[in-house]
Design a protein around this motif. Structure first.
Motif, mmCIF file in Angstrom:
data_model
loop_
_atom_site.group_PDB
_atom_site.id
_atom_site.type_symbol
_atom_site.label_atom_id
_atom_site.label_comp_id
_atom_site.label_asym_id
_atom_site.label_seq_id
_atom_site.Cartn_x
_atom_site.Cartn_y
_atom_site.Cartn_z
ATOM 1 N N ASN A 10 55.878 38.382 54.787
ATOM 2 C CA ASN A 10 56.558 38.036 53.496
ATOM 3 C C ASN A 10 55.661 37.437 52.185
ATOM 4 O OD1 ASN A 10 59.101 38.362 54.939
ATOM 5 N ND2 ASN A 10 58.891 36.579 56.033
ATOM 6 N N HIS A 11 54.456 37.869 52.064
ATOM 7 C CA HIS A 11 53.635 37.501 51.182
ATOM 8 C C HIS A 11 53.137 38.667 50.357
ATOM 9 C CE1 HIS A 11 53.571 33.746 53.387
ATOM 10 N NE2 HIS A 11 53.640 33.349 52.240
ATOM 11 N N ASP A 12 52.911 38.776 48.982
ATOM 12 C CA ASP A 12 52.313 39.549 48.470
ATOM 13 C C ASP A 12 50.877 39.707 48.824
ATOM 14 O OD1 ASP A 12 54.721 40.411 47.100
ATOM 15 O OD2 ASP A 12 54.300 38.811 45.650
ATOM 16 N N ILE A 13 50.184 38.719 48.939
ATOM 17 C CA ILE A 13 48.470 38.620 48.932
ATOM 18 C C ILE A 13 48.389 37.460 50.128
ATOM 19 C CG2 ILE A 13 46.401 38.202 48.091
ATOM 20 C CD1 ILE A 13 47.285 39.428 45.467
ATOM 21 N N ILE A 14 47.441 37.598 50.936
ATOM 22 C CA ILE A 14 47.049 36.828 51.676
ATOM 23 C C ILE A 14 45.588 36.610 51.356
ATOM 24 C CG2 ILE A 14 46.936 38.059 53.850
ATOM 25 C CD1 ILE A 14 46.950 35.523 55.435
ATOM 26 N N LEU A 15 44.933 35.621 51.429
ATOM 27 C CA LEU A 15 43.682 35.409 51.177
ATOM 28 C C LEU A 15 43.026 34.636 52.577
ATOM 29 C CD1 LEU A 15 44.631 34.488 48.081
ATOM 30 C CD2 LEU A 15 42.059 34.554 47.761
ATOM 31 N N VAL A 16 42.100 35.532 53.337
ATOM 32 C CA VAL A 16 41.609 35.069 54.685
ATOM 33 C C VAL A 16 40.165 34.621 54.297
ATOM 34 C CG1 VAL A 16 41.285 35.758 57.207
ATOM 35 C CG2 VAL A 16 43.261 36.716 55.782
ATOM 36 N N PHE A 30 44.749 46.673 43.855
ATOM 37 C CA PHE A 30 45.746 46.637 44.758
ATOM 38 C C PHE A 30 46.941 47.555 44.214
ATOM 39 C CE2 PHE A 30 44.438 42.767 47.000
ATOM 40 C CZ PHE A 30 43.685 43.502 48.115
ATOM 41 N N LYS A 31 46.821 47.845 42.852
ATOM 42 C CA LYS A 31 47.789 48.666 42.125
ATOM 43 C C LYS A 31 49.097 47.946 41.859
ATOM 44 C CE LYS A 31 46.129 53.270 43.035
ATOM 45 N NZ LYS A 31 45.066 53.086 43.572
ATOM 46 N N LEU A 32 48.946 46.618 41.741
ATOM 47 C CA LEU A 32 50.040 45.572 41.563
ATOM 48 C C LEU A 32 50.405 45.513 40.288
ATOM 49 C CD1 LEU A 32 48.641 42.577 43.874
ATOM 50 C CD2 LEU A 32 50.632 44.315 44.316
ATOM 51 N N ILE A 33 51.734 45.510 39.896
ATOM 52 C CA ILE A 33 52.256 45.398 38.281
ATOM 53 C C ILE A 33 52.854 43.919 38.356
ATOM 54 C CG2 ILE A 33 54.016 46.207 37.007
ATOM 55 C CD1 ILE A 33 53.914 49.020 38.320
ATOM 56 N N CYS A 34 52.138 43.106 37.661
ATOM 57 C CA CYS A 34 52.762 41.780 37.689
ATOM 58 C C CYS A 34 52.098 40.932 36.186
ATOM 59 C CB CYS A 34 52.110 40.703 38.924
ATOM 60 S SG CYS A 34 50.171 41.011 38.810
ATOM 61 N N SER A 38 40.758 28.821 44.358
ATOM 62 C CA SER A 38 40.950 28.774 42.919
ATOM 63 C C SER A 38 41.405 30.534 42.663
ATOM 64 C CB SER A 38 39.456 28.740 42.088
ATOM 65 O OG SER A 38 39.108 27.356 42.484
ATOM 66 N N LEU A 39 40.809 31.288 43.385
ATOM 67 C CA LEU A 39 41.498 32.479 43.234
ATOM 68 C C LEU A 39 43.025 32.622 43.571
ATOM 69 C CD1 LEU A 39 41.272 35.663 42.575
ATOM 70 C CD2 LEU A 39 40.198 36.030 44.825
ATOM 71 N N ALA A 40 43.165 32.059 44.625
ATOM 72 C CA ALA A 40 44.519 32.113 44.934
ATOM 73 C C ALA A 40 45.633 31.645 43.744
ATOM 74 C CB ALA A 40 44.979 31.390 46.269
ATOM 75 N N ALA A 41 45.182 30.432 43.044
ATOM 76 C CA ALA A 41 45.693 29.710 42.087
ATOM 77 C C ALA A 41 46.020 30.717 40.848
ATOM 78 C CB ALA A 41 45.093 28.615 41.475
ATOM 79 N N ILE A 42 44.989 31.536 40.654
ATOM 80 C CA ILE A 42 45.114 32.733 39.571
ATOM 81 C C ILE A 42 46.138 33.509 39.937
ATOM 82 C CG2 ILE A 42 44.072 34.142 37.739
ATOM 83 C CD1 ILE A 42 41.477 32.544 38.812
ATOM 84 N N LEU A 43 46.368 34.194 41.078
ATOM 85 C CA LEU A 43 47.142 35.041 41.482
ATOM 86 C C LEU A 43 48.362 34.581 41.548
ATOM 87 C CD1 LEU A 43 44.625 36.640 44.347
ATOM 88 C CD2 LEU A 43 45.197 37.772 42.099
ATOM 89 N N GLU A 44 48.732 33.401 41.860
ATOM 90 C CA GLU A 44 49.898 32.760 42.117
ATOM 91 C C GLU A 44 50.639 32.485 40.469
ATOM 92 O OE1 GLU A 44 51.458 29.005 44.815
ATOM 93 O OE2 GLU A 44 50.688 28.537 42.981
ATOM 94 N N SER A 45 49.556 32.408 39.733
ATOM 95 C CA SER A 45 50.243 32.171 38.345
ATOM 96 C C SER A 45 50.594 33.494 37.579
ATOM 97 C CB SER A 45 48.983 31.572 37.497
ATOM 98 O OG SER A 45 48.020 32.305 37.050
ATOM 99 N N ARG A 46 50.329 34.466 38.202
ATOM 100 C CA ARG A 46 50.674 35.827 37.886
ATOM 101 C C ARG A 46 52.065 36.081 38.612
ATOM 102 N NH1 ARG A 46 45.900 39.480 36.098
ATOM 103 N NH2 ARG A 46 47.638 41.043 36.062
ATOM 104 N N GLY A 47 52.750 35.222 39.240
ATOM 105 C CA GLY A 47 54.111 35.342 39.967
ATOM 106 C C GLY A 47 53.947 36.281 41.248
#
Length: 545
Positions: free
Chosen positions: A133-139, A264-268, A24-33
């Motif tokens: 090659n990924h911005d974020i990995i959830l482990v 993470f200081k991400l601009i998205c 679910s958290l990954a889905a939100i982050l993905e929806s931010r591009g």
């Protein structure tokens, strides 16, 4: 851009839903591009999930590249668009087997092999490789903090902060805040002890997600934050909900994604959950109900059929129907009769291995065929459909699968090596029997014939589906069955293996050798499940009339 790592651990008790929360958290982050992937670290010593009983561990989820993995990878694919591979699931058994292989080959130049650094280094290398090659990995780390089996993984993720930089590593801990009925209050002490366990191995969580079946007040969140050395906004209460597809909204409402992006200081972009709003709308505002029977042999643990259950729900979403799923033990049908199937609007027989419960599945197929009940057979469900047809329509008394009777006279289902050998052509046999007696697993191409029900559902001639089986339909014996009403509507791309069948004398009778449930998602339901539920609705309407 450098990859950021979110490590998800669980405490207090197991089965808290780390996989769902992570997805679910990954889905939100993905929806931010953001480009997101997920990895599961499993502490069991099996090399993969393929040999573990579904009754113990739940279903084996198959990836595109043919890995037999933990069912949580199914959750990941249902929530995000990134496809999982064998690199997204790592077990203790796989880690140790690789380290031992390297040691035997002299890779370590005579070093004494130890958990630290050799095992932990192997784990870290696999995580970093998967994160490429990924911005974020959830482990997600399987098990519960405090389990002895999880310690090498926890030590590895502790070290990761030094390897990638603390600014690129975030630790998220999922705990239970239980409600005590006698006192009428929730208790934060188990969460405090769980965090203390994490601290004892050197991990300070950055975020706490607190599961509960009761509302956790602001005062209790403040207390948890104080004792666990966290800012209040890093304590996220998560109350139980009636649908797992609502969880992204609950996390988003509490600005968890914003907190992580700032960390993470991400601009998205801001999160866009409009796709998920549509899913919830389809799930909530239904116009009818159908009852589907899943006739299996592992029903003691519903997670054994997790992808099938979710795929049926997805098919319901697209038809605006509430799907009532009944798990029925095929052995009970053997003992008590087919009256157990009387109230069903459609019947699904899923995959499985071994002889137990097969008679009940054959009786189920006979009932569906004779009573014109919509039928979907998956893997073994296709094989028993052909066996039933041979037994009861063609009156071939000894029709069977060599999986259940090695000496049967009419092996309509067999290992490909067995029916190839009937030709006596040794050269042809070695050329055509590439799969041998091993598992055929992962993505395979299939060609559909245009004049078929299945083609009308897919709307295309070439499809790609995931497989997991050893036994195949015997090509040398199928011709008599085809003449009597069974229509082969899908074959492997080389035309050698039968993949999909239909019954020409039935309004909706489809069976496939592959597993369509593995590629169904709530946003894009699989065409076979959409068609199956639609057929169930039609049957239900006719039955009412």
């Amino acid at each position: 851009m450098k990859t950021n790592y979110i490590f998800v651990t669980g405490g207090v008790v197991s089965s808290l839903g780390k996989g769902i929360v992570t997805a679910s958290l990954a889905a939100i982050l993905e929806s931010r591009g953001l480009n997101v992937t997920i990895m599961k670290l499993d502490p069991y010593i099996n090399v993969d999930s393929g040999t573990i009983s579904p009754i113990q561990h739940g279903e084996v989820f198959v990836t595109e590249d043919g890995a037999e993995t933990d069912l949580d990878l199914g959750h990941y694919e249902r929530f995000i668009h990134t496809k999982m591979t064998r690199n997204n699931n790592l077990t203790t058994g796989r880690v140790y087997s690789e380290v031992l292989r390297k040691e035997r080959s002299g890779y370590y130049l005579g070093s004494t092999i130890q958990v630290i650094p050799h095992i932990t280094n192997e784990i870290k290398e696999r995580i970093i490789y998967c994160a490429k090659n990924h911005d974020i990995i959830l482990v997600e780390i399987g098990g519960t903090v405090g389990d002895i089996e999880s310690l090498p993984f926890l030590e590895a993720i502790r070290q990761m902060a030094s390897n990638v930089g603390r600014e690129h590593a975030l630790y998220l801990h999922l705990t239970l805040v239980p409600y005590i009925t006698v006192t009428g209050e929730v208790k934060t002490k188990p969460t405090q002890h769980s965090v203390k366990n994490l601290l004892s191995i050197g991990i300070q969580p950055d975020i706490l997600i607190c599961r509960s079946d009761h509302i956790i007040s602001k005062n209790e969140c403040k207390k948890i934050a104080l004792f666990c050395n966290l800012p209040e906004k890093a304590v996220i209460p998560l109350i139980d909900v009636d649908s797992i597809y609502k969880i992204p909204f609950l996390l988003k409402k509490q600005n968890l994604d914003e907190y992580i992006c700032n960390r993470f200081k991400l601009i998205c972009n801001q999160a866009d959950l409009s796709d998920w709003e549509k899913v919830i709308y389809e799930e909530t505002y239904t116009i009818g109900k159908v009852t589907i029977g899943v006739i299996g042999k592992y029903i003691e643990l519903p997670d054994a059929y997790k992808s099938i259950i979710e795929a049926l729900k997805h098919g319901g979403f697209k038809n605006r129907l509430n799907v009532n799923i009944k798990l029925i033990d095929s052995e009970k049908i053997e003992l008590n009769g087919v009256h157990l199937l009387n109230d069903l609007d459609a019947i699904l027989v899923p995959g499985g291995f071994g002889k137990r419960g097969i008679k009940g599945k054959i009786l189920t197929v006979k009932y569906a065929r004779e009573n014109k009940v919509p039928y979907l057979g998956i893997c073994l469900g296709m094989q028993v459909a052909l066996i039933e047809f041979a037994l009861n329509v063609l009156n071939i008394k000894n029709a069977n699968s060599t999986e259940f009777d090695e000496q049967c006279d009419y092996p309509i289902i067999a290992l490909i090596t067995e029916w190839c050998s009937k030709s006596g052509d040794i050269e042809k046999r070695s050329k055509d029997c590439d799969f041998g007696g091993t598992m055929r697993v992962g993505n395979q191409l299939c060609r559909l014939i245009k004049d078929s029900l299945v083609f009308n559902m897919y709307k295309k001639e070439i499809i790609i589906e995931r497989h997991r089986h050893r036994y195949e339909v015997n090509n040398t014996l199928i011709s008599n069955i085809e003449k009597s009403g069974i229509k082969v509507v899908g074959r492997s791309i080389d035309n050698k293996l039968i993949e999909v069948i239909e019954n020409s004398n039935h309004p909706w009778f489809v069976a496939c050798q592959f597993h369509p449930e593995f590629t169904s998602t709530p946003r894009d339901s699989h065409p076979l499940f959409i068609g199956f539920i639609k057929a169930a609705k039609k049957y239900h309407s006719n039955y009412i009339k």
